[in-house]
Motif scaffolding. Structure first.
Motif, PDB file in Angstrom:
ATOM      1  N   LEU A 180       4.424   7.002   3.681  1.00  0.00           N
ATOM      2  CA  LEU A 180       4.142   6.085   4.771  1.00  0.00           C
ATOM      3  C   LEU A 180       5.189   4.982   4.840  1.00  0.00           C
ATOM      4  N   ASP A 181       5.429   4.476   6.038  1.00  0.00           N
ATOM      5  CA  ASP A 181       6.287   3.315   6.212  1.00  0.00           C
ATOM      6  C   ASP A 181       5.504   2.078   5.765  1.00  0.00           C
ATOM      7  N   PRO A 182       6.089   1.227   4.911  1.00  0.00           N
ATOM      8  CA  PRO A 182       5.351   0.069   4.386  1.00  0.00           C
ATOM      9  C   PRO A 182       4.760  -0.830   5.468  1.00  0.00           C
ATOM     10  N   ALA A 183       5.512  -1.082   6.521  1.00  0.00           N
ATOM     11  CA  ALA A 183       5.021  -1.975   7.572  1.00  0.00           C
ATOM     12  C   ALA A 183       3.810  -1.373   8.289  1.00  0.00           C
ATOM     13  N   TYR A 184       3.888  -0.097   8.637  1.00  0.00           N
ATOM     14  CA  TYR A 184       2.778   0.538   9.343  1.00  0.00           C
ATOM     15  C   TYR A 184       1.564   0.708   8.420  1.00  0.00           C
ATOM     16  N   ALA A 185       1.819   1.021   7.149  1.00  0.00           N
ATOM     17  CA  ALA A 185       0.704   1.126   6.203  1.00  0.00           C
ATOM     18  C   ALA A 185       0.012  -0.222   6.046  1.00  0.00           C
ATOM     19  N   GLY A 186       0.811  -1.293   5.924  1.00  0.00           N
ATOM     20  CA  GLY A 186       0.236  -2.628   5.800  1.00  0.00           C
ATOM     21  C   GLY A 186      -0.574  -3.005   7.027  1.00  0.00           C
ATOM     22  N   ALA A 187      -0.051  -2.693   8.206  1.00  0.00           N
ATOM     23  CA  ALA A 187      -0.781  -3.002   9.440  1.00  0.00           C
ATOM     24  C   ALA A 187      -2.099  -2.241   9.495  1.00  0.00           C
ATOM     25  N   GLY A 188      -2.090  -0.980   9.042  1.00  0.00           N
ATOM     26  CA  GLY A 188      -3.328  -0.198   9.017  1.00  0.00           C
ATOM     27  C   GLY A 188      -4.364  -0.797   8.084  1.00  0.00           C
ATOM     28  N   VAL A 189      -3.900  -1.260   6.922  1.00  0.00           N
ATOM     29  CA  VAL A 189      -4.813  -1.906   5.971  1.00  0.00           C
ATOM     30  C   VAL A 189      -5.418  -3.163   6.580  1.00  0.00           C
ATOM     31  N   THR A 247       0.818  -1.220   0.000  1.00  0.00           N
ATOM     32  CA  THR A 247       0.000   0.000   0.000  1.00  0.00           C
ATOM     33  C   THR A 247       0.846   1.261   0.000  1.00  0.00           C
ATOM     34  N   ALA A 248       1.901   1.290   0.808  1.00  0.00           N
ATOM     35  CA  ALA A 248       2.707   2.510   0.962  1.00  0.00           C
ATOM     36  C   ALA A 248       3.284   2.964  -0.374  1.00  0.00           C
ATOM     37  N   ASP A 249       3.745   2.025  -1.190  1.00  0.00           N
ATOM     38  CA  ASP A 249       4.345   2.392  -2.475  1.00  0.00           C
ATOM     39  C   ASP A 249       3.349   3.113  -3.371  1.00  0.00           C
ATOM     40  N   SER A 256       2.269  12.406 -14.865  1.00  0.00           N
ATOM     41  CA  SER A 256       2.235  12.155 -13.430  1.00  0.00           C
ATOM     42  C   SER A 256       0.804  11.998 -12.925  1.00  0.00           C
ATOM     43  N   ALA A 257      -0.149  12.688 -13.568  1.00  0.00           N
ATOM     44  CA  ALA A 257      -1.549  12.585 -13.148  1.00  0.00           C
ATOM     45  C   ALA A 257      -2.083  11.169 -13.374  1.00  0.00           C
ATOM     46  N   VAL A 258      -1.782  10.598 -14.545  1.00  0.00           N
ATOM     47  CA  VAL A 258      -2.221   9.235 -14.835  1.00  0.00           C
ATOM     48  C   VAL A 258      -1.527   8.255 -13.890  1.00  0.00           C
ATOM     49  N   GLY A 259      -0.239   8.477 -13.657  1.00  0.00           N
ATOM     50  CA  GLY A 259       0.494   7.618 -12.741  1.00  0.00           C
ATOM     51  C   GLY A 259      -0.107   7.651 -11.342  1.00  0.00           C
ATOM     52  N   THR A 260      -0.501   8.846 -10.884  1.00  0.00           N
ATOM     53  CA  THR A 260      -1.128   8.974  -9.568  1.00  0.00           C
ATOM     54  C   THR A 260      -2.465   8.263  -9.534  1.00  0.00           C
ATOM     55  N   PHE A 261      -3.259   8.414 -10.595  1.00  0.00           N
ATOM     56  CA  PHE A 261      -4.563   7.741 -10.664  1.00  0.00           C
ATOM     57  C   PHE A 261      -4.400   6.223 -10.560  1.00  0.00           C
ATOM     58  N   VAL A 262      -3.481   5.684 -11.331  1.00  0.00           N
ATOM     59  CA  VAL A 262      -3.263   4.235 -11.303  1.00  0.00           C
ATOM     60  C   VAL A 262      -2.789   3.788  -9.919  1.00  0.00           C
ATOM     61  N   SER A 263      -1.880   4.566  -9.327  1.00  0.00           N
ATOM     62  CA  SER A 263      -1.361   4.210  -8.010  1.00  0.00           C
ATOM     63  C   SER A 263      -2.467   4.182  -6.957  1.00  0.00           C
ATOM     64  N   LEU A 264      -3.359   5.168  -6.992  1.00  0.00           N
ATOM     65  CA  LEU A 264      -4.446   5.204  -6.017  1.00  0.00           C
ATOM     66  C   LEU A 264      -5.435   4.064  -6.248  1.00  0.00           C
ATOM     67  N   CYS A 265      -5.672   3.700  -7.511  1.00  0.00           N
ATOM     68  CA  CYS A 265      -6.535   2.548  -7.804  1.00  0.00           C
ATOM     69  C   CYS A 265      -5.934   1.267  -7.225  1.00  0.00           C
ATOM     70  N   VAL A 266      -4.620   1.150  -7.342  1.00  0.00           N
ATOM     71  CA  VAL A 266      -3.944  -0.039  -6.804  1.00  0.00           C
ATOM     72  C   VAL A 266      -4.048  -0.059  -5.281  1.00  0.00           C
ATOM     73  N   ALA A 267      -3.881   1.105  -4.653  1.00  0.00           N
ATOM     74  CA  ALA A 267      -4.001   1.168  -3.195  1.00  0.00           C
ATOM     75  C   ALA A 267      -5.389   0.707  -2.752  1.00  0.00           C
ATOM     76  N   LEU A 268      -6.433   1.135  -3.472  1.00  0.00           N
ATOM     77  CA  LEU A 268      -7.789   0.674  -3.162  1.00  0.00           C
ATOM     78  C   LEU A 268      -7.923  -0.820  -3.390  1.00  0.00           C
ATOM     79  N   ALA A 269      -7.266  -1.325  -4.452  1.00  0.00           N
ATOM     80  CA  ALA A 269      -7.323  -2.760  -4.739  1.00  0.00           C
ATOM     81  C   ALA A 269      -6.706  -3.565  -3.612  1.00  0.00           C
ATOM     82  N   ILE A 270      -5.632  -3.043  -3.027  1.00  0.00           N
ATOM     83  CA  ILE A 270      -4.983  -3.746  -1.924  1.00  0.00           C
ATOM     84  C   ILE A 270      -5.899  -3.794  -0.700  1.00  0.00           C
ATOM     85  N   ILE A 271      -6.566  -2.673  -0.420  1.00  0.00           N
ATOM     86  CA  ILE A 271      -7.532  -2.661   0.683  1.00  0.00           C
ATOM     87  C   ILE A 271      -8.645  -3.659   0.407  1.00  0.00           C
TER      88      ILE A 271
END
Length: 471
Positions: free
Chosen positions: A144-153, A134-136, A300-315
């Motif tokens: 965010l720190d990957p470990a803490y972000a993962g724990a939050g998810v 998620t953090a990436d 960068s806008a498209v890259g941000t959109f894709v990244s946020l979609c992936v973060a939601l996918a992980i959740i």
């Protein structure tokens, strides 16, 4: 969510026998509340194609380079045989216990217990592995720190897992649409910026350690990578875990397993092919930074959109995996795998129908595992998945003995050739894994065997009583 409508229940005839009354001590049953569409959405979300693509596949790129797509394709082909085994066994044994209920029934109590332990390893490790990515993908907006972000998810997924299953089917369905869009954007951009032809998919090369160096990917590296490739689409087995809550499981389990495998393989494999062809250089491909590639191909806008979609996918993946995994613990308690106080606690159902204690015991340790070395988690998961599939194939080979051969169920084509071939291939793949990962997994299996021999087997009349709920 359900895609079927139930007709009104007719009033009982005057001479009809009375409805059965629940007796204290009877095993608790989960509600049949979802149809094939809802089951497919939940199962696809557990495969979580986009988060697998963005979190797991980059590690394959780092070791397999241009051979990554070929390895995933071979893994998907093997999974077709595995899916056949799951479909036949899941319609014969529709239980929330999943693999362990199927294997126990067909191959004996010890084999079922060992496959339960392997499945428990998988269900406990995979969610934090995915969650730590998620953090990436939140990096464009949050540091965010990957470990803490993962724990939050994991904590968020645990809270969502306590909700009603239908509500979760809708939530995960919406998230699934977003992650499919993200995977589609990557595929379109990769093909549109292709730097090399289709022949690059089989040239088997990876960037070497020196500047501009190129190494050849050997057949043994591909075989070793198959353990992770099997993990890439592993979530299709969720349909079997949900079989106790699927309407008409004799039909819908097989449909859900096979449809999910087909859809998830396409969603993952097509972008991998596009990335392989579109990466600016072999070095960029081997580094596996998909977000950077997307930004380079677009903005960068498209890259941000894709990244946020992936973060939601992980959740999304975390929610569905917690749902699935809590059902495994619930079923093990119902089948009396533990001392009485533990069985009682794990069997508790909340107002929403969710096994709430089991859900907490999946989610909270999962949050803690986010602080464990990621390579170790990957390695143990790959060995566990391969071993679990091998035992399921053995059970499928035995599925037509005696009365089981005459029961109504979905039957795989090319039996017994499919399970026999799977057993041989999976045993070979297992033999090619790193000794340290085999050692960790083997040590846990030995401890589980001792628990069975010293605790479960002497109490065979009161412990590990694998039950299959009636439809």
């Amino acid at each position: 969510m359900t895609d079927t409508l139930r007709p009104p229940t007719p009033a009982p005839a005057a001479d009809a026998p009375p409805a059965p009354v629940a007796v204290p001590g009877d095993p608790q049953k989960l509600k049949r509340s979802i149809g094939v569409v809802g089951g497919t959405l939940l199962t696809l979300s557990c495969v979580t194609p986009a988060s697998t693509l963005f979190v797991v596949v980059p590690d394959l790129f780092s070791s397999l380079g241009t051979a990554t797509a070929l390895t995933i394709a071979i893994g998907s082909l093997l999974c077709v045989g595995v899916a056949f085994c799951y479909s036949e066994l899941g319609t014969l044994i529709p239980s929330a216990g999943g693999e362990y209920a199927m294997v126990s029934t067909m191959a004996g109590r010890l084999a079922g217990w060992l496959v339960f332990v392997l499945s428990l390893l998988v269900v406990m490790i995979v969610p934090p592995v995915i969650a730590m990515g998620t953090a990436d993908y939140l990096a464009p907006v949050l540091d965010l720190d990957p470990a803490y972000a993962g724990a939050g998810v994991m904590i968020l997924a645990t809270l969502a897992g306590l909700l009603d299953l239908r509500a979760n089917a809708w939530i995960t369905g919406i998230f699934l649409v977003l992650e499919v869009i993200a995977a589609g954007v990557v595929a379109v951009l990769g093909f549109a910026h292709a730097e090399r032809g289709a022949g690059s998919l089989v040239d088997l090369s990876v960037a070497g350690s020196g500047p501009g160096g190129v190494d050849t990917v050997t057949a043994m590296l591909i075989v070793s990578g198959l353990a992770i490739a099997l993990f890439v689409t592993q979530g299709f087995s969720t349909a079997v875990y949900l079989s106790e809550e699927l309407e008409n499981p004799r039909r819908n389990v097989a449909r859900t397993v096979l449809a999910t495998l087909a859809i998830s393989s396409v969603i993952i494999l097509v972008p991998v092919v596009a990335i392989t062809m579109g990466a600016e250089s072999l070095t960029a491909l081997t580094e596996g930074d998909i977000s950077a590639m997307v930004t380079a191909w677009s903005s960068s806008a498209v890259g941000t959109f894709v990244s946020l979609c992936v973060a939601l996918a992980i959740i999304n993946a975390g929610i569905v995996m917690v749902i699935q995994n809590s059902r495994v613990l619930f079923a093990s308690a119902r089948d009396k795998a533990w001392p009485a106080p533990v069985n009682k606690a794990l069997s508790k159902l909340g107002a929403s129908g969710a096994p709430w204690v089991a859900t907490l015991l999946v989610g909270v340790p999962g949050a803690l595992l986010c602080f464990v070395n990621l390579d170790t988690l990957y390695g143990v998961t790959g060995v566990s998945v391969t071993g679990m599939y091998l035992l399921v194939a053995v059970a499928a080979l035995l599925a037509r003995r005696g009365g089981h051969g005459h029961r109504a169920a979905w039957r795989m084509p090319l039996w017994p050739a499919v399970p026999v071939l799977l057993i041989a291939v999976l045993a070979y793949v297992l033999s090619r894994q790193e000794l340290s990962y085999l050692g960790w997994t083997g040590g846990i299996v030995v401890a589980a065997t001792l628990y069975f021999v010293l605790y479960l087997r002497p109490r065979r009349d009161t412990r590990w009583l694998v039950s299959v709920p009636e439809e």
